[in-house]
Design a protein around this motif. Structure first.
Motif, PDB file in Angstrom:
ATOM      1  N   ARG A   9       0.829  -1.248  -0.038  1.00  0.00           N
ATOM      2  CA  ARG A   9      -0.175   0.241  -0.032  1.00  0.00           C
ATOM      3  C   ARG A   9       0.868   1.327   0.044  1.00  0.00           C
ATOM      4  N   GLU A  10       1.731   1.194   0.817  1.00  0.00           N
ATOM      5  CA  GLU A  10       2.789   2.390   1.028  1.00  0.00           C
ATOM      6  C   GLU A  10       3.471   2.788  -0.387  1.00  0.00           C
ATOM      7  N   LEU A  11       4.004   1.440  -1.049  1.00  0.00           N
ATOM      8  CA  LEU A  11       4.709   1.786  -2.164  1.00  0.00           C
ATOM      9  C   LEU A  11       3.963   2.247  -3.203  1.00  0.00           C
ATOM     10  N   LEU A  12       2.621   1.779  -3.496  1.00  0.00           N
ATOM     11  CA  LEU A  12       1.642   2.351  -4.600  1.00  0.00           C
ATOM     12  C   LEU A  12       1.456   3.409  -4.144  1.00  0.00           C
ATOM     13  N   ALA A  13       1.009   3.951  -2.908  1.00  0.00           N
ATOM     14  CA  ALA A  13       0.374   5.374  -2.750  1.00  0.00           C
ATOM     15  C   ALA A  13       1.379   6.337  -2.790  1.00  0.00           C
ATOM     16  N   ALA A  14       2.884   5.931  -2.736  1.00  0.00           N
ATOM     17  CA  ALA A  14       3.827   6.897  -3.089  1.00  0.00           C
ATOM     18  C   ALA A  14       3.890   6.978  -4.544  1.00  0.00           C
ATOM     19  N   ALA A  15       3.780   5.830  -5.194  1.00  0.00           N
ATOM     20  CA  ALA A  15       3.925   5.841  -6.810  1.00  0.00           C
ATOM     21  C   ALA A  15       2.789   6.747  -7.486  1.00  0.00           C
ATOM     22  N   TYR A  16       1.433   6.718  -6.752  1.00  0.00           N
ATOM     23  CA  TYR A  16       0.461   7.777  -7.316  1.00  0.00           C
ATOM     24  C   TYR A  16       0.552   8.970  -6.945  1.00  0.00           C
ATOM     25  N   VAL A  27       8.885   8.140  -9.424  1.00  0.00           N
ATOM     26  CA  VAL A  27       7.922   6.873  -9.807  1.00  0.00           C
ATOM     27  C   VAL A  27       8.943   5.720 -10.197  1.00  0.00           C
ATOM     28  N   LEU A  28       9.696   6.156 -11.161  1.00  0.00           N
ATOM     29  CA  LEU A  28      10.543   5.016 -11.818  1.00  0.00           C
ATOM     30  C   LEU A  28      11.391   4.084 -10.744  1.00  0.00           C
ATOM     31  N   GLN A  29      12.080   5.053  -9.623  1.00  0.00           N
ATOM     32  CA  GLN A  29      12.462   4.502  -8.646  1.00  0.00           C
ATOM     33  C   GLN A  29      11.618   3.248  -8.005  1.00  0.00           C
ATOM     34  N   LEU A  30      10.505   3.355  -8.151  1.00  0.00           N
ATOM     35  CA  LEU A  30       9.675   2.273  -7.315  1.00  0.00           C
ATOM     36  C   LEU A  30       9.093   1.298  -8.353  1.00  0.00           C
ATOM     37  N   MET A  31       9.877   1.421  -9.623  1.00  0.00           N
ATOM     38  CA  MET A  31       9.588   0.226 -10.588  1.00  0.00           C
ATOM     39  C   MET A  31      10.706  -0.559 -10.839  1.00  0.00           C
ATOM     40  N   HIS A  32      10.340  -1.795 -11.193  1.00  0.00           N
ATOM     41  CA  HIS A  32      11.503  -2.899 -11.674  1.00  0.00           C
ATOM     42  C   HIS A  32      12.185  -2.388 -12.851  1.00  0.00           C
ATOM     43  N   THR A  33      13.335  -2.564 -13.273  1.00  0.00           N
ATOM     44  CA  THR A  33      14.028  -1.923 -14.600  1.00  0.00           C
ATOM     45  C   THR A  33      13.417  -2.581 -15.592  1.00  0.00           C
ATOM     46  N   ASP A  34      13.000  -3.617 -15.438  1.00  0.00           N
ATOM     47  CA  ASP A  34      12.089  -4.423 -16.867  1.00  0.00           C
ATOM     48  C   ASP A  34      10.547  -4.316 -16.630  1.00  0.00           C
ATOM     49  N   MET A  62       0.142  16.101 -23.669  1.00  0.00           N
ATOM     50  CA  MET A  62      -1.292  16.349 -24.460  1.00  0.00           C
ATOM     51  C   MET A  62      -2.426  16.485 -23.606  1.00  0.00           C
ATOM     52  N   MET A  63      -2.030  16.023 -22.253  1.00  0.00           N
ATOM     53  CA  MET A  63      -3.136  15.935 -21.385  1.00  0.00           C
ATOM     54  C   MET A  63      -2.685  16.034 -20.041  1.00  0.00           C
ATOM     55  N   ASP A  64      -3.573  16.237 -18.906  1.00  0.00           N
ATOM     56  CA  ASP A  64      -3.225  16.363 -17.503  1.00  0.00           C
ATOM     57  C   ASP A  64      -4.029  15.166 -16.813  1.00  0.00           C
ATOM     58  N   PRO A  65      -3.492  14.146 -16.645  1.00  0.00           N
ATOM     59  CA  PRO A  65      -4.199  13.066 -15.853  1.00  0.00           C
ATOM     60  C   PRO A  65      -3.668  13.148 -14.352  1.00  0.00           C
ATOM     61  N   HIS A  66      -5.034  12.801 -13.491  1.00  0.00           N
ATOM     62  CA  HIS A  66      -4.704  12.835 -12.192  1.00  0.00           C
ATOM     63  C   HIS A  66      -5.343  11.455 -11.726  1.00  0.00           C
ATOM     64  N   VAL A  67      -4.505  10.673 -10.871  1.00  0.00           N
ATOM     65  CA  VAL A  67      -4.978   9.255 -10.319  1.00  0.00           C
ATOM     66  C   VAL A  67      -5.066   9.216  -8.656  1.00  0.00           C
ATOM     67  N   GLU A  68      -6.178   9.050  -8.254  1.00  0.00           N
ATOM     68  CA  GLU A  68      -6.331   9.205  -6.742  1.00  0.00           C
ATOM     69  C   GLU A  68      -6.453   7.696  -6.302  1.00  0.00           C
ATOM     70  N   PRO A  69      -5.957   7.003  -5.579  1.00  0.00           N
ATOM     71  CA  PRO A  69      -6.394   5.514  -5.150  1.00  0.00           C
ATOM     72  C   PRO A  69      -7.128   5.763  -3.994  1.00  0.00           C
ATOM     73  N   VAL A  70      -8.223   5.041  -4.080  1.00  0.00           N
ATOM     74  CA  VAL A  70      -9.227   4.855  -2.864  1.00  0.00           C
ATOM     75  C   VAL A  70      -9.370   3.691  -2.284  1.00  0.00           C
ATOM     76  N   GLY A  71      -9.050   2.661  -2.669  1.00  0.00           N
ATOM     77  CA  GLY A  71      -9.106   1.575  -2.209  1.00  0.00           C
ATOM     78  C   GLY A  71      -7.953   0.428  -2.445  1.00  0.00           C
ATOM     79  N   PHE A  72      -7.482  -0.483  -1.613  1.00  0.00           N
ATOM     80  CA  PHE A  72      -6.370  -1.577  -1.821  1.00  0.00           C
ATOM     81  C   PHE A  72      -7.065  -2.811  -1.681  1.00  0.00           C
ATOM     82  N   ALA A  73      -6.604  -3.875  -2.079  1.00  0.00           N
ATOM     83  CA  ALA A  73      -7.204  -5.142  -1.804  1.00  0.00           C
ATOM     84  C   ALA A  73      -6.044  -6.214  -2.533  1.00  0.00           C
TER      85      ALA A  73
END
Length: 128
Positions: A9-16, A27-34, A62-73
């Protein structure tokens, strides 16, 4: 579905958070190199840090996306499932898309290895 461990949860919240701040290298620091990542704008998939970097750089021009996590499972396969409120605006601020989506993550060695975008899953008795 069982609750996700705080580490995932902490990893993905940080990524968002970093994505929304346009902290690409963060964000790339939180991703596998491949990393294997969906190209939600053009279709197909991109691979590795350079593939994600190129894709997001094009997207943000081209656009301005915003993604907000609201639930984890966690699903049956052990992947992390995130319910996400996605708002995409044009560069002048007009809302183009405002919807719930599901992101499914496979984590490896504490990093994001793969992500999929799915339609929001609603089961009997659940609401959006």
């Amino acid at each position: 579905m069982p609750v996700v461990t705080m580490d995932a949860r902490e990893l993905l919240a940080a990524a968002y958070s970093r994505f929304n701040a346009r902290d690409l290298e963060g964000v790339l620091q939180l991703m596998h190199t491949d990393v294997d990542w969906p190209n939600g704008m053009e279709g197909g998939r991109v691979h590795g840090h350079q593939g994600v970097r190129d894709y997001w750089t094009r997207q943000w021009r081209m656009m301005d996306p915003h993604v907000e996590p609201v639930g984890f499972a966690t699903n049956e396969a052990g992947d992390t499932v995130v319910s996400v409120q996605q708002v995409v605006r044009d560069l002048e601020g007009k809302v183009l898309v405002d919807q719930m989506v599901t992101h499914v993550y496979n984590l490896e060695d504490g990093l994001i290895r793969r992500m999929e975008i799915r339609e929001i899953e609603i089961r009997d008795g659940e609401e959006e």
